[in-house]
Scaffold this active site. Structure first.
Site, PDB file in Angstrom:
ATOM      1  N   ASP A  45     -13.048  65.641 -15.786  1.00 42.59           N
ATOM      2  CA  ASP A  45     -12.492  65.106 -14.547  1.00 42.59           C
ATOM      3  C   ASP A  45     -13.247  63.895 -13.994  1.00 42.59           C
ATOM      4  O   ASP A  45     -14.472  63.924 -13.862  1.00 42.59           O
ATOM      5  CB  ASP A  45     -12.542  66.164 -13.437  1.00 42.59           C
ATOM      6  CG  ASP A  45     -11.898  67.469 -13.814  1.00 42.59           C
ATOM      7  OD1 ASP A  45     -11.442  67.607 -14.956  1.00 42.59           O
ATOM      8  OD2 ASP A  45     -11.871  68.372 -12.966  1.00 42.59           O
ATOM      9  N   GLU A  99      -5.629  72.621  -9.247  1.00 46.27           N
ATOM     10  CA  GLU A  99      -6.951  72.004  -9.271  1.00 46.27           C
ATOM     11  C   GLU A  99      -6.891  70.592  -8.706  1.00 46.27           C
ATOM     12  O   GLU A  99      -5.821  70.026  -8.495  1.00 46.27           O
ATOM     13  CB  GLU A  99      -7.483  71.929 -10.708  1.00 46.27           C
ATOM     14  CG  GLU A  99      -7.503  73.248 -11.450  1.00 46.27           C
ATOM     15  CD  GLU A  99      -8.147  73.112 -12.814  1.00 46.27           C
ATOM     16  OE1 GLU A  99      -9.242  73.673 -12.986  1.00 46.27           O
ATOM     17  OE2 GLU A  99      -7.579  72.459 -13.698  1.00 46.27           O
TER      18      GLU A  99
END
Length: 518
Positions: A77, A250
């Site tokens: 990420d 998320e």
């Protein structure tokens, strides 16, 4: 961010679409590639900093030439992205010790133009509270936290026995950080999924707002604070749309955009599994926010920020100039992330994209276009005609126009017979591609016989912008109404283009490598 070392998720997708147009090709364009021999790329430098002389590095097979990757090791990420005094800071999930998921820390790179990146030292390592999972960073201009006016404050999930929220601060414009000794600032001893804080300053209510993801509970909590240290839970957003709740939620991001002279709010949520086809995906909601509650408009959810397999966990930069909302995603998919054939690095990030809201059939639609800074890499446009060749290129940009009412095809290929077809289908007005062994190396769960995306345009023609790198193809409609990002692993970059007779115009320009600029 996905929280397990198990990378292969066994899913099945029945993906049906009308066949590509079968017109005979009217043009063939040869694209000689930069003469480089794939290899190890030389010795890796000591530590995590990129040397000022990049000669010999970044030439490995599949190494992206216009997308940021660290010299070595695993990334996932993007997080903590913040703009400070002319510098774009990219922090990201990083394993300083290996090329697989684990030991999660915050890697760091900086840029002055969003394209050319310098790898910096890792800023946050695992501590007594656990791994350093995803989060965000803000510029505390008014010194609300007491760390100093203009300090950069990072907010992240401490992932130990429980997921809790912590902060660290920087007084040197984001280059180094000091962990706050009062962590965690939001404790947790009961919930399993409680992570990925994305924070912004809400001017009307004079407070900081944090979005937190609840994973398999399919929700986003909003928390508020005056000082970045003491937080109060304000509300929770959920949806009853079953298709939105097929995976864990998320990496949220909430931000305003102008739409038809008014302010609307966009909530981005990454889901895994449960993307548009299989594995990871990024959806969004459009609505209103009053400082505590987000209310989604009644639209046809889920809406996808990208219809490809490989754009996940993306968020926007904070403090960007001119109120720009610049988005960056992780260019991979948890279904096969640990198996992609990349070494000594693993994973890259998408090209940065400027976001806006446009109108389609009377409703707001999120538009994403490659950020204009790509012009710093671009050569001159040239018309693609039969028998014409590209200049030597490690990456390139194609712009092709298709008639709205005629099926058309553009095929990328190379001397190994590997190819990537981009088809425009008039049934449903969709773009489709196939990613199989014909496109190049396939890893477990990688093959997708039919990926498709609605073009969502109300014009007479469909214009596509196609960005081709060593191991990826990103496709956008001209107005940004559709994006499709896919990894590919051909033995060499696709260096030939075939277009069907119905493609009304095709032009191209080469894109310079971001790594070997002196």
């Amino acid at each position: 961010m996905f929280r397990t070392r198990q990378f292969t998720i066994l899913l099945q997708a029945a993906l049906l679409l009308a066949a590509c147009g079968n017109d005979d090709p009217s043009s063939v364009i040869e694209i000689p590639t930069t003469p480089e021999t794939p290899g190890t790329g030389g010795e890796n430098p000591e530590g995590n900093d990129t040397p000022s002389d990049n000669t010999g590095l970044y030439t490995e097979q599949y190494r992206p030439q216009i997308h940021y990757t660290p010299v070595k090791n695993w990334v996932n990420d993007p997080n903590g992205m913040v703009y400070v005094d002319g510098t774009w800071h990219l922090f990201y999930q990083y394993n300083p010790y290996g090329n697989d998921w684990g030991n999660l820390s915050w890697g760091h790179a900086t840029s002055t133009d969003l394209m050319h990146w310098k790898e910096q030292s890792t800023v946050l390592y695992r501590d007594a509270l656990g791994d350093i999972f995803s989060g965000s960073a803000v510029v505390d201009k008014e010194n609300t936290a007491g760390f100093g006016a203009g300090s950069v404050v990072a907010l992240y999930t401490s992932a130990g026995e429980h997921q809790q929220q912590s902060i660290a601060y920087s007084n040197d414009k984001g280059m180094t950080f000091t962990t706050y000794n009062g962590n965690p600032v939001i404790g947790n001893t009961t919930r399993g999924d409680f992570r990925d804080p994305k924070v912004f300053w809400h001017e009307p209510s004079q407070q900081w707002v944090m979005s937190l993801a609840l994973g398999w509970s399919h929700g986003i909590e909003f928390w508020t604070s005056k000082d970045l240290k003491s937080w109060t839970m304000a509300s929770q957003f959920t949806t009853q749309v079953a298709r939105c709740n097929q995976g864990q939620w998320e990496c949220p991001d909430l931000f305003p955009l102008e739409y038809k002279g008014q302010q609307k709010w966009v909530l981005i949520v990454s889901v895994n599994p449960g993307g548009p086809f299989t594995g990871s995906g990024t959806m969004y909601f459009v609505g209103d926010f009053n400082g505590k509650h987000f209310t989604a408009d009644a639209l046809d959810y889920p809406l996808w920020a990208d219809y490809g397999m490989d754009n996940y966990a993306g968020v926007t930069w904070s403090n960007a100039p001119d109120e720009r909302k610049v988005f960056l995603g992780w260019m991979n998919n948890w279904t096969y992330a640990g198996g992609v054939p990349c070494s000594p690095w693993r994973s890259a990030f998408t090209l940065p994209r400027d976001l806006s809201l446009i109108e389609y059939q009377g409703s707001p639609l999120l538009s994403s276009k490659v950020s204009p800074e790509v012009e710093t890499l671009a050569g001159s446009w040239e018309k693609a005609a039969s028998g014409q060749s590209f200049k030597e290129a490690s990456a390139y940009h194609i712009q092709a126009t298709f008639p709205y009412d005629k099926a058309s095809t553009l095929t990328l290929s190379n001397a190994y017979g590997e190819k990537y077809e981009i088809c425009y289908n008039t049934i449903g007005h969709k773009i489709s591609v196939e990613r199989t062994s014909v496109t190049g190396t396939c890893v477990s769960s990688f093959s997708m016989p039919s990926l498709y995306a609605p073009v969502r345009t109300e014009t007479e023609n469909v214009t596509l912008d196609i960005f081709v790198d060593q191991s990826s193809v990103e496709v956008f409609t001209g107005n940004g109404s559709m994006a499709m990002t896919n990894l590919v692993f051909p033995q060499s970059i696709y260096n030939q283009i075939e277009t069907s007779a119905l493609v009304t115009e095709t032009k191209y320009r080469t894109l310079k490598s971001i790594w070997n600029q002196k």
